[in-house]
Design a protein around this motif. Structure first.
Motif, PDB file in Angstrom:
ATOM      1  N   ASN A 117       0.814  -1.213   0.000  1.00 46.04           N
ATOM      2  CA  ASN A 117       0.000   0.000   0.000  1.00 46.04           C
ATOM      3  C   ASN A 117       0.850   1.267   0.000  1.00 46.04           C
ATOM      4  O   ASN A 117       0.572   2.200  -0.754  1.00 46.04           O
ATOM      5  N   LEU A 118       1.880   1.311   0.829  1.00 48.57           N
ATOM      6  CA  LEU A 118       2.743   2.494   0.882  1.00 48.57           C
ATOM      7  C   LEU A 118       3.540   2.652  -0.410  1.00 48.57           C
ATOM      8  O   LEU A 118       3.686   3.759  -0.919  1.00 48.57           O
ATOM      9  N   THR A 119       4.042   1.540  -0.938  1.00 50.34           N
ATOM     10  CA  THR A 119       4.793   1.584  -2.191  1.00 50.34           C
ATOM     11  C   THR A 119       3.901   2.083  -3.320  1.00 50.34           C
ATOM     12  O   THR A 119       4.294   2.970  -4.093  1.00 50.34           O
ATOM     13  N   ALA A 120       2.702   1.542  -3.427  1.00 56.55           N
ATOM     14  CA  ALA A 120       1.766   1.953  -4.479  1.00 56.55           C
ATOM     15  C   ALA A 120       1.418   3.431  -4.335  1.00 56.55           C
ATOM     16  O   ALA A 120       1.364   4.162  -5.332  1.00 56.55           O
ATOM     17  N   GLN A 121       1.211   3.868  -3.105  1.00 55.68           N
ATOM     18  CA  GLN A 121       0.882   5.275  -2.852  1.00 55.68           C
ATOM     19  C   GLN A 121       1.994   6.192  -3.353  1.00 55.68           C
ATOM     20  O   GLN A 121       1.741   7.186  -4.038  1.00 55.68           O
ATOM     21  N   ILE A 122       3.220   5.861  -3.034  1.00 52.50           N
ATOM     22  CA  ILE A 122       4.362   6.684  -3.451  1.00 52.50           C
ATOM     23  C   ILE A 122       4.512   6.650  -4.972  1.00 52.50           C
ATOM     24  O   ILE A 122       4.653   7.693  -5.615  1.00 52.50           O
ATOM     25  N   LEU A 123       4.486   5.454  -5.564  1.00 54.53           N
ATOM     26  CA  LEU A 123       4.681   5.322  -7.007  1.00 54.53           C
ATOM     27  C   LEU A 123       3.560   5.978  -7.805  1.00 54.53           C
ATOM     28  O   LEU A 123       3.798   6.527  -8.878  1.00 54.53           O
ATOM     29  N   ASP A 124       2.344   5.923  -7.289  1.00 53.81           N
ATOM     30  CA  ASP A 124       1.208   6.517  -8.002  1.00 53.81           C
ATOM     31  C   ASP A 124       1.177   8.039  -7.901  1.00 53.81           C
ATOM     32  O   ASP A 124       0.531   8.700  -8.708  1.00 53.81           O
ATOM     33  N   LYS A 125       1.868   8.601  -6.925  1.00 52.75           N
ATOM     34  CA  LYS A 125       1.955  10.059  -6.800  1.00 52.75           C
ATOM     35  C   LYS A 125       3.182  10.615  -7.524  1.00 52.75           C
ATOM     36  O   LYS A 125       3.261  11.806  -7.779  1.00 52.75           O
ATOM     37  N   THR A 126       4.137   9.755  -7.829  1.00 55.16           N
ATOM     38  CA  THR A 126       5.395  10.196  -8.414  1.00 55.16           C
ATOM     39  C   THR A 126       5.328  10.157  -9.931  1.00 55.16           C
ATOM     40  O   THR A 126       5.120   9.106 -10.524  1.00 55.16           O
ATOM     41  N   THR A 127       5.505  11.314 -10.542  1.00 56.79           N
ATOM     42  CA  THR A 127       5.459  11.409 -11.998  1.00 56.79           C
ATOM     43  C   THR A 127       6.874  11.539 -12.566  1.00 56.79           C
ATOM     44  O   THR A 127       7.824  11.824 -11.826  1.00 56.79           O
ATOM     45  N   ILE A 128       6.958  11.349 -13.866  1.00 57.51           N
ATOM     46  CA  ILE A 128       8.241  11.557 -14.543  1.00 57.51           C
ATOM     47  C   ILE A 128       8.709  12.992 -14.285  1.00 57.51           C
ATOM     48  O   ILE A 128       9.872  13.225 -13.952  1.00 57.51           O
ATOM     49  N   ALA A 129       7.802  13.951 -14.400  1.00 56.62           N
ATOM     50  CA  ALA A 129       8.153  15.364 -14.196  1.00 56.62           C
ATOM     51  C   ALA A 129       8.639  15.637 -12.778  1.00 56.62           C
ATOM     52  O   ALA A 129       9.620  16.364 -12.583  1.00 56.62           O
ATOM     53  N   SER A 130       7.975  15.053 -11.781  1.00 54.88           N
ATOM     54  CA  SER A 130       8.391  15.308 -10.394  1.00 54.88           C
ATOM     55  C   SER A 130       9.768  14.715 -10.116  1.00 54.88           C
ATOM     56  O   SER A 130      10.544  15.281  -9.342  1.00 54.88           O
ATOM     57  N   CYS A 131      10.084  13.603 -10.736  1.00 59.00           N
ATOM     58  CA  CYS A 131      11.424  13.025 -10.577  1.00 59.00           C
ATOM     59  C   CYS A 131      12.474  13.906 -11.229  1.00 59.00           C
ATOM     60  O   CYS A 131      13.561  14.106 -10.675  1.00 59.00           O
ATOM     61  N   LEU A 132      12.166  14.425 -12.413  1.00 61.46           N
ATOM     62  CA  LEU A 132      13.120  15.281 -13.122  1.00 61.46           C
ATOM     63  C   LEU A 132      13.396  16.575 -12.376  1.00 61.46           C
ATOM     64  O   LEU A 132      14.445  17.195 -12.575  1.00 61.46           O
ATOM     65  N   ALA A 133      12.491  16.972 -11.506  1.00 61.20           N
ATOM     66  CA  ALA A 133      12.671  18.204 -10.732  1.00 61.20           C
ATOM     67  C   ALA A 133      13.618  17.999  -9.546  1.00 61.20           C
ATOM     68  O   ALA A 133      14.004  18.962  -8.889  1.00 61.20           O
ATOM     69  N   GLN A 134      13.991  16.762  -9.279  1.00 59.02           N
ATOM     70  CA  GLN A 134      14.875  16.451  -8.160  1.00 59.02           C
ATOM     71  C   GLN A 134      16.312  16.294  -8.643  1.00 59.02           C
ATOM     72  O   GLN A 134      16.563  16.046  -9.814  1.00 59.02           O
ATOM     73  N   VAL A 135      17.212  16.372  -7.704  1.00 63.30           N
ATOM     74  CA  VAL A 135      18.620  16.121  -7.988  1.00 63.30           C
ATOM     75  C   VAL A 135      18.849  14.616  -7.875  1.00 63.30           C
ATOM     76  O   VAL A 135      18.350  13.984  -6.937  1.00 63.30           O
ATOM     77  N   PRO A 136      19.576  14.011  -8.815  1.00 67.12           N
ATOM     78  CA  PRO A 136      19.862  12.572  -8.695  1.00 67.12           C
ATOM     79  C   PRO A 136      20.589  12.265  -7.387  1.00 67.12           C
ATOM     80  O   PRO A 136      21.387  13.074  -6.907  1.00 67.12           O
ATOM     81  N   ILE A 137      20.302  11.107  -6.817  1.00 61.59           N
ATOM     82  CA  ILE A 137      20.949  10.746  -5.552  1.00 61.59           C
ATOM     83  C   ILE A 137      22.380  10.284  -5.796  1.00 61.59           C
ATOM     84  O   ILE A 137      22.759   9.895  -6.895  1.00 61.59           O
ATOM     85  N   THR A 138      23.161  10.337  -4.741  1.00 58.44           N
ATOM     86  CA  THR A 138      24.549   9.902  -4.801  1.00 58.44           C
ATOM     87  C   THR A 138      24.694   8.608  -4.007  1.00 58.44           C
ATOM     88  O   THR A 138      23.777   8.199  -3.284  1.00 58.44           O
ATOM     89  N   LYS A 139      25.849   7.999  -4.119  1.00 57.98           N
ATOM     90  CA  LYS A 139      26.115   6.784  -3.349  1.00 57.98           C
ATOM     91  C   LYS A 139      26.039   7.084  -1.851  1.00 57.98           C
ATOM     92  O   LYS A 139      25.564   6.266  -1.072  1.00 57.98           O
ATOM     93  N   ASP A 140      26.475   8.280  -1.450  1.00 54.32           N
ATOM     94  CA  ASP A 140      26.406   8.666  -0.039  1.00 54.32           C
ATOM     95  C   ASP A 140      24.965   8.714   0.464  1.00 54.32           C
ATOM     96  O   ASP A 140      24.695   8.397   1.623  1.00 54.32           O
ATOM     97  N   ASP A 141      24.022   9.116  -0.407  1.00 55.19           N
ATOM     98  CA  ASP A 141      22.613   9.148  -0.016  1.00 55.19           C
ATOM     99  C   ASP A 141      22.102   7.750   0.326  1.00 55.19           C
ATOM    100  O   ASP A 141      21.233   7.591   1.180  1.00 55.19           O
ATOM    101  N   ILE A 142      22.629   6.762  -0.352  1.00 51.39           N
ATOM    102  CA  ILE A 142      22.190   5.380  -0.131  1.00 51.39           C
ATOM    103  C   ILE A 142      22.651   4.868   1.224  1.00 51.39           C
ATOM    104  O   ILE A 142      21.953   4.125   1.892  1.00 51.39           O
ATOM    105  N   TYR A 143      23.837   5.296   1.643  1.00 49.33           N
ATOM    106  CA  TYR A 143      24.409   4.819   2.894  1.00 49.33           C
ATOM    107  C   TYR A 143      24.178   5.785   4.042  1.00 49.33           C
ATOM    108  O   TYR A 143      25.102   6.133   4.770  1.00 49.33           O
TER     109      TYR A 143
END
Length: 153
Positions: A117-143
């Motif tokens: 449910n949480l995954t679907a909620q996030i994915l259904d609200k996230t558009t291609i445009a909203s992703c492009l408006a963000q800065v790509p994550i770095t390896k440091d963000d993952i850790y």
């Protein structure tokens, strides 16, 4: 949930096309820019054309553009199209439900339902445009500090 290479490649292509705004891109350039094998990408592009996300213009100066605005394409719809389901286990899936002999006494199934449910909620609200408006994550963000002990995440 883990997405297949096909879904990964489809998302790469959609984002590469969306970055160009109204310009088109040839299949050769798209394959090179996204590091996707051309033959595999050609089939994916046919499917995305059929889904209504991209359109192709034939000819020497043709190529692919988005058929819809980037703000109208969600990650949820793309993932469902190529994967069939978002749920990690089929006994909590709507589209690919399969019963399990342990359903009446399963104590962890609710956790997987909540994750779905949480995954679907996030994915259904996230558009291609909203992703492009963000800065790509770095390896440091993952850790990040809070997840360091979570081996296998």
């Amino acid at each position: 949930m883990k997405v297949s290479k096909k879904t990964d490649y489809a998302l790469r292509a959609l984002f590469a096309i969306a970055e160009l705004k109204d310009s088109s891109i040839s299949i050769r350039e798209l394959a090179e820019n996204t590091d996707v094998p051309r033959r595999f990408l050609e089939n994916i592009m046919l499917e995305m054309n059929k889904a209504g996300w991209v359109k192709s213009t034939p000819g020497r100066y043709g190529g692919y553009t988005l058929a819809k605005d980037a703000s109208e394409i969600t990650l949820g719809e793309v993932i469902r199209y190529f994967e069939g389901m978002i749920a990690m286990i089929s006994c909590v899936s709507v589209s690919n439900y399969e019963s399990c002999s342990q359903e009446s006494k399963c104590y962890f199934r609710r956790v997987f339902l909540n994750i779905r449910n949480l995954t679907a909620q996030i994915l259904d609200k996230t558009t291609i445009a909203s992703c492009l408006a963000q800065v790509p994550i770095t390896k440091d963000d993952i850790y990040t500090e809070e997840f360091i002990g979570g081996l296998g995440i």
